[in-house]
Design a protein around this motif. Structure first.
Motif, PDB file in Angstrom:
ATOM      1  N   GLN A   1     -25.348   6.186  -8.151  1.00  0.00           N
ATOM      2  CA  GLN A   1     -24.915   5.415  -6.990  1.00  0.00           C
ATOM      3  C   GLN A   1     -25.740   5.351  -5.953  1.00  0.00           C
ATOM      4  O   GLN A   1     -25.823   4.303  -5.336  1.00  0.00           O
ATOM      5  N   ASP A   2     -26.618   6.468  -5.938  1.00  0.00           N
ATOM      6  CA  ASP A   2     -27.795   6.508  -4.902  1.00  0.00           C
ATOM      7  C   ASP A   2     -28.848   5.373  -5.222  1.00  0.00           C
ATOM      8  O   ASP A   2     -29.814   5.559  -4.541  1.00  0.00           O
ATOM      9  N   GLY A   3     -28.955   4.896  -6.569  1.00  0.00           N
ATOM     10  CA  GLY A   3     -30.007   4.183  -6.869  1.00  0.00           C
ATOM     11  C   GLY A   3     -30.989   4.934  -7.676  1.00  0.00           C
ATOM     12  O   GLY A   3     -32.087   4.400  -8.025  1.00  0.00           O
ATOM     13  N   ARG A   4     -30.771   6.402  -7.666  1.00  0.00           N
ATOM     14  CA  ARG A   4     -32.071   7.050  -8.321  1.00  0.00           C
ATOM     15  C   ARG A   4     -31.538   7.313  -9.554  1.00  0.00           C
ATOM     16  O   ARG A   4     -30.492   6.948 -10.208  1.00  0.00           O
TER      17      ARG A   4
ATOM     18  N   THR B   1     -29.176   4.619 -13.568  1.00  0.00           N
ATOM     19  CA  THR B   1     -29.394   5.098 -12.262  1.00  0.00           C
ATOM     20  C   THR B   1     -27.845   5.468 -11.760  1.00  0.00           C
ATOM     21  O   THR B   1     -26.865   4.943 -12.127  1.00  0.00           O
TER      22      THR B   1
ATOM     23  N   ASP C   1     -33.095  14.218 -13.397  1.00  0.00           N
ATOM     24  CA  ASP C   1     -33.422  14.050 -11.916  1.00  0.00           C
ATOM     25  C   ASP C   1     -34.682  13.530 -11.727  1.00  0.00           C
ATOM     26  O   ASP C   1     -34.863  12.863 -10.544  1.00  0.00           O
TER      27      ASP C   1
ATOM     28  N   ARG D   1     -38.293  17.122  -3.528  1.00  0.00           N
ATOM     29  CA  ARG D   1     -36.862  16.455  -2.982  1.00  0.00           C
ATOM     30  C   ARG D   1     -35.688  17.341  -3.633  1.00  0.00           C
ATOM     31  O   ARG D   1     -34.697  17.824  -2.985  1.00  0.00           O
TER      32      ARG D   1
END
Length: 463
Positions: free
Chosen positions: A228-231, A226, A245, A151
């Motif tokens: 803002q995208d939850g990752r 985490t 990452d 990714r």
């Protein structure tokens, strides 16, 4: 004549080795075999996952020794994606759940093999379930990690944080480095590789630093932060924050004995099932257990311990399969041999560390030497460090640790044999080991360490 019914819980190394060996000895008319595996894969090498992730192994299927179809072709009723949820010891049956359909059913047995493996340690900390946080226990885990890495493919400054600096931790750190990540390893201990003494672990730390891997010791993780995208965005410790990452957990494993505990099967101090020499669960004539869910006897310390290694699991399975099919085999115990590497640095140990020896009340001496893997004048000779422990007075070998390059790790096998045989370090100095300049100095490094340990024993005896 009605065939006996063998049920196997767990479809990896120990479980399917047991099923396969039993089938070799008894045909389907004598013994029916039903095996349950809750995952998508069977008979695969979990130890190879870091090397698949790092690109040394090209394809996932290269790690699979035998497919479900191959097992079924040998008249083994292998039920994939089917999880055993209950053992009825008195009724001699197990309840299973088809994880795809949701259906449950009972299957009877005359003989039962428990090979439920181990589960990864995953601390209950904030953010541990965030996207981008991965374990490396199963092939499914490895695929998920690869998908996460892909990714970020093409991005600059990719950062990986590995939590834990044991075997899996250092192997995954190497894999991340090969994938082009900036790698930080967070280690709770004094030095990486807690299976070594700290002075030997320091050698691993220095080598990792030299490879560009940042190792932070005494760093207890408190949370995963985490974005803002939850990752995953960072790993937090009490004193610092490490941007990430991707996060890989290499904290270790513990025996998966939930089913066994629920029905009162005996477990040892490390949480693993207790068996006799035939791998039969103590107190139960028709139940066997093997692999990462059991404790085994440490032949050096004289106590049980939990060691999660495929080598042991496959041996357990062979022995169990022979015994359930009417043959006979025993597993006497282990001496604790293990090897690993991070890039070109090889790491090996067998027997006891200093703290292990103290824990069982042994007095000992140590000796540490530096040598080379080939004759010093031969091209490509590289250094290695060997540390040896021997029992005070008796001179019995207690343990060996090796850190080095150029074939250093497999030299530990000489020490493993000596430990199993109960040899003294003085006896070891006379071992007739192979010699030629491309392979060894005249005095092999293990023998040099043995000689120095003998000298230390003599000094201690006259002090």
């Amino acid at each position: 004549m009605t065939a006996e019914r063998l049920v196997v819980i767990g479809g990896d190394a120990a479980g399917m080795s047991a099923a396969s060996q039993a089938r070799r000895l008894k045909g389907p008319d004598e013994l029916s075999i039903t095996a349950f595996e809750r995952g998508h894969f069977t008979s695969y090498s979990a130890c190879g996952i870091p090397y698949w992730v790092g690109g040394d192994v090209a394809e996932r299927d290269d790690l699979i020794a035998r497919t479900p179809e191959e097992h079924r072709a040998r008249s083994i009723d292998l039920r994939m994606r089917t999880e055993v949820t209950e053992i009825d010891v008195a009724g001699q049956r197990v309840r299973s759940l088809d994880r795809d359909s949701g259906e449950t059913s009972w299957t009877g047995f005359d003989k039962l093999v428990i090979a439920t493996g181990a589960r990864p340690v995953r601390p209950a900390l904030p953010g541990m379930d965030a996207a981008g946080v991965h374990g490396v226990q199963t092939l499914d885990d490895g695929q998920a990690l690869l998908d996460s890495l892909n990714r970020t493919e093409g991005s600059e400054g990719r950062r990986a944080v590995v939590v834990g600096a044991g075997y899996i931790g250092v192997e995954v750190a190497e894999a991340m480095l090969k994938r082009g990540f900036d790698v930080t390893v967070l280690n709770r201990g004094e030095q990486p590789m807690a299976t070594l003494d700290p002075d030997m672990g320091r050698l691993v730390h220095d080598a990792m630093d030299g490879l560009g891997i940042t190792t932070v010791n005494r760093a207890a993780v408190t949370a995963i932060r985490t974005g803002q995208d939850g990752r995953v965005a960072a790993v937090e410790t009490a004193g610092a924050s490490y941007p990430a990452d991707v996060v890989v957990l290499g904290i270790g494993v513990e025996p998966e004995t939930t089913l066994a505990r629920a029905v009162g099967l005996p477990v040892g101090p490390h949480g693993g099932l207790l068996t006799d020499l035939s791998m039969r669960v103590v107190g139960h004539d028709n139940i066997w257990a093997g692999g990462d869910c059991v404790e085994v006897l440490d032949l050096v310390a004289g106590r049980t311990r939990h060691i999660a290694l495929g080598t042991h699991a496959n041996k357990h399975g062979q022995i169990i399969g022979s015994n359930v099919a009417g043959g006979y085999g025993t597993f006497p115990g282990v001496v604790g041999t293990a090897v690993s590497k991070v890039c070109d640095l090889e790491i090996a140990r067998t027997g006891l560390r200093e703290k292990d020896a103290r824990a069982v009340g042994l007095r000992f001496v140590t000796a540490t030497i530096e040598s080379t893997g080939r004759a010093g004048y031969y091209p490509g000779a590289q250094s290695m460090t060997v540390k040896m422990l021997a029992e005070y007075r008796t001179g019995r070998l207690l343990g060996v640790q090796i850190v080095g390059r150029d074939g250093a790790a497999k030299r530990v096998d000489v020490a493993a044999v000596a430990l199993t045989a109960g040899m003294t370090v003085e006896q070891m100095t006379s071992l007739d080991l192979g010699y030629a300049p491309p392979f060894s100095p005249v005095w092999d490094p293990v023998l040099v360490a043995a000689r120095k340990t003998v000298t230390a024993l003599r000094k201690a005896g006259t002090a």
